[in-house]
Design an enzyme around this catalytic site. Structure first.
Site, PDB file in Angstrom:
ATOM      1  N   LYS A   1      46.433   4.598  53.124  1.00  0.00           N
ATOM      2  CA  LYS A   1      46.712   4.808  51.699  1.00  0.00           C
ATOM      3  C   LYS A   1      46.543   3.557  50.839  1.00  0.00           C
ATOM      4  O   LYS A   1      45.985   3.631  49.733  1.00  0.00           O
ATOM      5  CB  LYS A   1      48.108   5.409  51.521  1.00  0.00           C
ATOM      6  CG  LYS A   1      48.137   6.888  51.919  1.00  0.00           C
ATOM      7  CD  LYS A   1      49.509   7.436  52.081  1.00  0.00           C
ATOM      8  CE  LYS A   1      50.220   7.079  53.360  1.00  0.00           C
ATOM      9  NZ  LYS A   1      49.547   7.310  54.629  1.00  0.00           N
TER      10      LYS A   1
ATOM     11  N   ASN B   1      53.175  14.320  60.285  1.00  0.00           N
ATOM     12  CA  ASN B   1      51.730  14.127  60.479  1.00  0.00           C
ATOM     13  C   ASN B   1      50.897  15.067  59.606  1.00  0.00           C
ATOM     14  O   ASN B   1      49.899  14.659  59.009  1.00  0.00           O
ATOM     15  CB  ASN B   1      51.355  14.332  61.952  1.00  0.00           C
ATOM     16  CG  ASN B   1      52.050  13.319  62.848  1.00  0.00           C
ATOM     17  OD1 ASN B   1      52.716  12.427  62.353  1.00  0.00           O
ATOM     18  ND2 ASN B   1      51.883  13.463  64.154  1.00  0.00           N
TER      19      ASN B   1
ATOM     20  N   SER C   1      36.766 -21.731  27.710  1.00  0.00           N
ATOM     21  CA  SER C   1      37.039 -22.687  28.770  1.00  0.00           C
ATOM     22  C   SER C   1      38.171 -23.605  28.311  1.00  0.00           C
ATOM     23  O   SER C   1      38.262 -23.955  27.135  1.00  0.00           O
ATOM     24  CB  SER C   1      35.782 -23.510  29.052  1.00  0.00           C
ATOM     25  OG  SER C   1      36.130 -24.755  29.606  1.00  0.00           O
TER      26      SER C   1
ATOM     27  N   SER D   1      56.639   2.542  55.314  1.00  0.00           N
ATOM     28  CA  SER D   1      55.468   2.683  54.439  1.00  0.00           C
ATOM     29  C   SER D   1      55.899   3.052  53.031  1.00  0.00           C
ATOM     30  O   SER D   1      55.076   3.325  52.173  1.00  0.00           O
ATOM     31  CB  SER D   1      54.508   3.733  55.002  1.00  0.00           C
ATOM     32  OG  SER D   1      55.183   4.952  55.173  1.00  0.00           O
TER      33      SER D   1
ATOM     34  N   GLN E   1      48.606   5.128  59.081  1.00  0.00           N
ATOM     35  CA  GLN E   1      49.467   4.801  57.937  1.00  0.00           C
ATOM     36  C   GLN E   1      48.766   3.775  57.019  1.00  0.00           C
ATOM     37  O   GLN E   1      49.136   3.642  55.862  1.00  0.00           O
ATOM     38  CB  GLN E   1      50.798   4.255  58.455  1.00  0.00           C
ATOM     39  CG  GLN E   1      51.789   3.906  57.382  1.00  0.00           C
ATOM     40  CD  GLN E   1      53.197   3.721  57.939  1.00  0.00           C
ATOM     41  OE1 GLN E   1      53.899   4.690  58.223  1.00  0.00           O
ATOM     42  NE2 GLN E   1      53.613   2.478  58.116  1.00  0.00           N
TER      43      GLN E   1
ATOM     44  N   TYR F   1      47.159  12.083  65.716  1.00  0.00           N
ATOM     45  CA  TYR F   1      47.795  11.097  64.839  1.00  0.00           C
ATOM     46  C   TYR F   1      48.100   9.803  65.591  1.00  0.00           C
ATOM     47  O   TYR F   1      48.631   9.820  66.710  1.00  0.00           O
ATOM     48  CB  TYR F   1      49.093  11.654  64.236  1.00  0.00           C
ATOM     49  CG  TYR F   1      49.748  10.655  63.306  1.00  0.00           C
ATOM     50  CD1 TYR F   1      49.339  10.534  61.987  1.00  0.00           C
ATOM     51  CD2 TYR F   1      50.735   9.773  63.773  1.00  0.00           C
ATOM     52  CE1 TYR F   1      49.911   9.585  61.142  1.00  0.00           C
ATOM     53  CE2 TYR F   1      51.311   8.833  62.935  1.00  0.00           C
ATOM     54  CZ  TYR F   1      50.886   8.734  61.626  1.00  0.00           C
ATOM     55  OH  TYR F   1      51.430   7.795  60.797  1.00  0.00           O
TER      56      TYR F   1
ATOM     57  N   ASN G   1      32.675 -17.453  27.882  1.00  0.00           N
ATOM     58  CA  ASN G   1      32.356 -17.004  29.241  1.00  0.00           C
ATOM     59  C   ASN G   1      32.429 -15.482  29.390  1.00  0.00           C
ATOM     60  O   ASN G   1      33.308 -14.849  28.819  1.00  0.00           O
ATOM     61  CB  ASN G   1      33.322 -17.645  30.237  1.00  0.00           C
ATOM     62  CG  ASN G   1      33.135 -19.146  30.330  1.00  0.00           C
ATOM     63  OD1 ASN G   1      32.023 -19.643  30.139  1.00  0.00           O
ATOM     64  ND2 ASN G   1      34.201 -19.859  30.605  1.00  0.00           N
TER      65      ASN G   1
ATOM     66  N   THR H   1      10.551  -7.366  37.784  1.00  0.00           N
ATOM     67  CA  THR H   1      10.635  -7.108  39.224  1.00  0.00           C
ATOM     68  C   THR H   1      10.662  -8.496  39.850  1.00  0.00           C
ATOM     69  O   THR H   1      10.054  -9.426  39.305  1.00  0.00           O
ATOM     70  CB  THR H   1       9.427  -6.326  39.778  1.00  0.00           C
ATOM     71  OG1 THR H   1       8.240  -7.089  39.543  1.00  0.00           O
ATOM     72  CG2 THR H   1       9.269  -4.947  39.125  1.00  0.00           C
TER      73      THR H   1
ATOM     74  N   LYS I   1      32.328 -23.273  25.186  1.00  0.00           N
ATOM     75  CA  LYS I   1      32.034 -22.181  26.118  1.00  0.00           C
ATOM     76  C   LYS I   1      32.546 -20.816  25.653  1.00  0.00           C
ATOM     77  O   LYS I   1      33.610 -20.698  25.079  1.00  0.00           O
ATOM     78  CB  LYS I   1      32.666 -22.479  27.494  1.00  0.00           C
ATOM     79  CG  LYS I   1      32.029 -23.596  28.263  1.00  0.00           C
ATOM     80  CD  LYS I   1      30.636 -23.281  28.771  1.00  0.00           C
ATOM     81  CE  LYS I   1      30.636 -22.303  29.917  1.00  0.00           C
ATOM     82  NZ  LYS I   1      31.265 -22.854  31.127  1.00  0.00           N
TER      83      LYS I   1
ATOM     84  N   GLU J   1      31.953 -10.974  35.062  1.00  0.00           N
ATOM     85  CA  GLU J   1      32.013 -11.679  36.354  1.00  0.00           C
ATOM     86  C   GLU J   1      33.060 -11.046  37.265  1.00  0.00           C
ATOM     87  O   GLU J   1      32.856 -10.909  38.471  1.00  0.00           O
ATOM     88  CB  GLU J   1      32.360 -13.152  36.123  1.00  0.00           C
ATOM     89  CG  GLU J   1      31.267 -13.919  35.416  1.00  0.00           C
ATOM     90  CD  GLU J   1      31.771 -15.274  34.952  1.00  0.00           C
ATOM     91  OE1 GLU J   1      31.593 -16.253  35.689  1.00  0.00           O
ATOM     92  OE2 GLU J   1      32.370 -15.337  33.849  1.00  0.00           O
TER      93      GLU J   1
HETATM   94  N1  ARG Z   1      54.451   7.135  57.081  1.00  0.00           N
HETATM   95  C1  ARG Z   1      53.628   7.820  57.990  1.00  0.00           C
HETATM   96  C2  ARG Z   1      52.136   7.658  57.564  1.00  0.00           C
HETATM   97  O1  ARG Z   1      51.908   7.281  56.459  1.00  0.00           O
HETATM   98  C3  ARG Z   1      53.977   9.258  58.032  1.00  0.00           C
HETATM   99  C4  ARG Z   1      53.634   9.941  59.302  1.00  0.00           C
HETATM  100  C5  ARG Z   1      54.537   9.443  60.391  1.00  0.00           C
HETATM  101  N2  ARG Z   1      54.320  10.141  61.609  1.00  0.00           N
HETATM  102  C6  ARG Z   1      54.849   9.719  62.732  1.00  0.00           C
HETATM  103  N3  ARG Z   1      54.533  10.443  63.786  1.00  0.00           N
HETATM  104  N4  ARG Z   1      55.562   8.649  62.836  1.00  0.00           N
HETATM  105  O2  ARG Z   1      51.252   7.886  58.320  1.00  0.00           O
END
Ligand code: ARG
Length: 457
Positions: free
Chosen positions: A324, A109, A276, A22, A321, A316, A284, A154, A282, A289
């Site tokens: 994010k 975790n 355009s 990750s 993962q 967990y 735009n 409306t 044009k 948009e």
């Molecule tokens: N890269 C992992 C995440 O973003 C970190 C946690 C990993 N935990 C594990 N038990 N493998 O969630």
């Protein structure tokens, strides 16, 4: 070297590694990871795991790492699985054995969620500032719009006249709610997972409340199993982002529509429009948009995370993962979009003649009904009397202002020569002076309230 290699004799297959890592996403939380580790190291001293000397070594090492990140010369290695392992690997290079004690009583975790929350605690105010810049452009437009009026719609049908300032402000308040929503999210971000371990809590004697305070959290999570899986804050952040997107999209849609030749209410500035490649004439509204388009993507990010979270077995799971990337993408999208939109609004010019010209006398039909109400006729009756006048005007191909007094009197004797005043758009607007209405004084009051809300009063 992974953090978990001891139990394994074989290496992770290359594609499986690529799936598992990750780092490309979470390296963005590098500073937060270091900060979390600094706080954890202090807790390890208190619980007797680290000596004062080891603590100092760790702090020095982490400070170097932080600097490497800030100066962008931290060297990632092929074996770094995520930001947590990268920092630990580098710390070991820098300070040796003491670094190997840092992960005592901690799991990735609780660490990852701590980092993520810290990241969001820093990002949230930056996002709010950008929203406020858009609000400010809207507010300034409203302040400078004077008593220019336009059709209010409306069902996208001409309905009643409103001040242009009132229209601008109608796009200010949804964003004020977005700011409020982001404000109230803070208390759910600010719950510390660190010290929850992998799922069951830590066996070390750590004062988690003190740890929370040190890291700027409001409190420590009360249940370790819940805490390592809680991603409500991420989902809520994405909801906030989607809602902002929806509000911006509605505004953008109006801009696109009102900028068309058919409406011709606004002229976009060159700085925020494009041409355009084929049609030389044009101009735009691409920026608007794209604002509309990106709001769809934001909703997709929210839906994606909600779907990831749904039905996960407790504590967990590696699925988490995936939390994010959508949050970072939503944040980046908004941070790109909001300043552009602020500029697009600031530089757009209103074609006031065209706007006011689009207000026809039929839009004052309600005012004409109110005129009869003032003469003691119940509203339900006045509605149908004016309906008859509307029908007569349409049949004669005129407006409500094209009918003669005699024609009005033929419909109802209560009509007098002053009826034509009720057909004046500004008259109609000035009457709506109750709080929240479009009358100039009500809009002035609204603008004052908006100014205070921007200052956080
Ligand atoms: N890269 C992992 C995440 O973003 C970190 C946690 C990993 N935990 C594990 N038990 N493998 O969630």
């Amino acid at each position: 070297m992974t953090l978990w290699g001891g139990r394994f004799s074989g290496k992770l297959e290359e594609n499986a590694w690529n799936l598992n890592t990750s780092l490309p996403v979470d390296k963005r939380m590098a500073i937060q990871d270091v900060d979390g580790s600094l706080a954890w190291a202090a807790a390890l001293v208190q619980s007797g795991i680290l000596t004062g000397e080891e603590y100092e070594q760790i702090c020095n090492g982490l400070t170097v790492i932080k600097q490497e990140f800030s100066e962008q010369n931290f060297l990632f290695m092929d074996g770094d699985e995520d930001i947590h392992s990268a920092v630990e690997r580098r710390l070991t290079e820098l300070v040796g054995d003491a670094a190997r004690k840092l992960h005592t009583g901690r799991s990735r975790n609780d660490q990852v969620s701590t980092d993520f929350r810290l990241w969001m605690m820093a990002a949230r105010p930056r996002l709010i500032s950008q929203i406020k810049l858009v609000q400010l452009s809207l507010l300034e437009k409203a302040e400078n719009a004077g008593e220019t009026y336009m059709p209010g719609y409306t069902h996208l049908q001409r309905a009643q006249p409103v001040l242009l300032a009132h229209w601008w402000m109608s796009h200010f308040w949804p964003l004020a709610r977005d700011v409020e929503r982001l404000d109230s999210l803070e208390k759910r971000i600010s719950i510390l997972p660190l010290g929850c371990g992998a799922l069951a809590g830590t066996s070390l004697d750590v004062d988690r409340e003190a740890l929370a305070e040190k890291l700027g959290f409001e409190k420590a999570a009360p249940n370790s199993m819940d805490s390592v899986s809680d991603r409500d804050f991420a989902a809520e952040f994405l909801f906030c982002a989607s809602m902002i997107g929806i509000h911006l999209s509605k505004l953008a849609e109006q801009m696109v529509l009102f900028n068309s030749s058919e409406f011709g209410f606004f002229e976009l500035s060159d700085e925020y429009s494009t041409g355009s490649s084929l049609m030389p004439q044009k101009k735009n509204p691409d920026t608007f948009e794209l604002t509309r388009g990106k709001s769809g993507v934001l909703i997709g990010l929210l839906t994606g995370l909600l779907t990831t979270l749904k039905g996960l077995p407790s504590t967990y799971d590696k699925d988490l993962q995936e939390d994010k990337a959508p949050v970072f993408a939503a944040y980046d999208t908004l941070m790109l979009l909001l300043p552009v939109l602020a500029g697009g609004i600031r530089t757009v010019s209103a074609k006031t003649k065209r706007m006011e010209g689009a207000v026809d006398s039929f839009m004052m039909a309600t005012d004409l009904a109110d005129y009869l109400v003032d003469r003691g006729i119940p509203f339900r009756e006045t509605h149908s009397i004016v309906g008859k006048a509307v029908r007569m005007a349409i049949e004669l191909g005129s407006g409500l202002d094209g009918l003669t007094l005699d024609q009005y009197k033929s419909i109802h004797p209560a009509f007098e020569p002053d009826l034509y005043q009720a057909l004046n758009p500004l008259e109609s607007i000035r009457k709506r002076k109750a709080l929240g209405g479009t009358a100039p004084e009500a809009v002035q009051y609204q603008i004052q309230q908006a100014r205070s809300s921007l200052k956080g009063e």
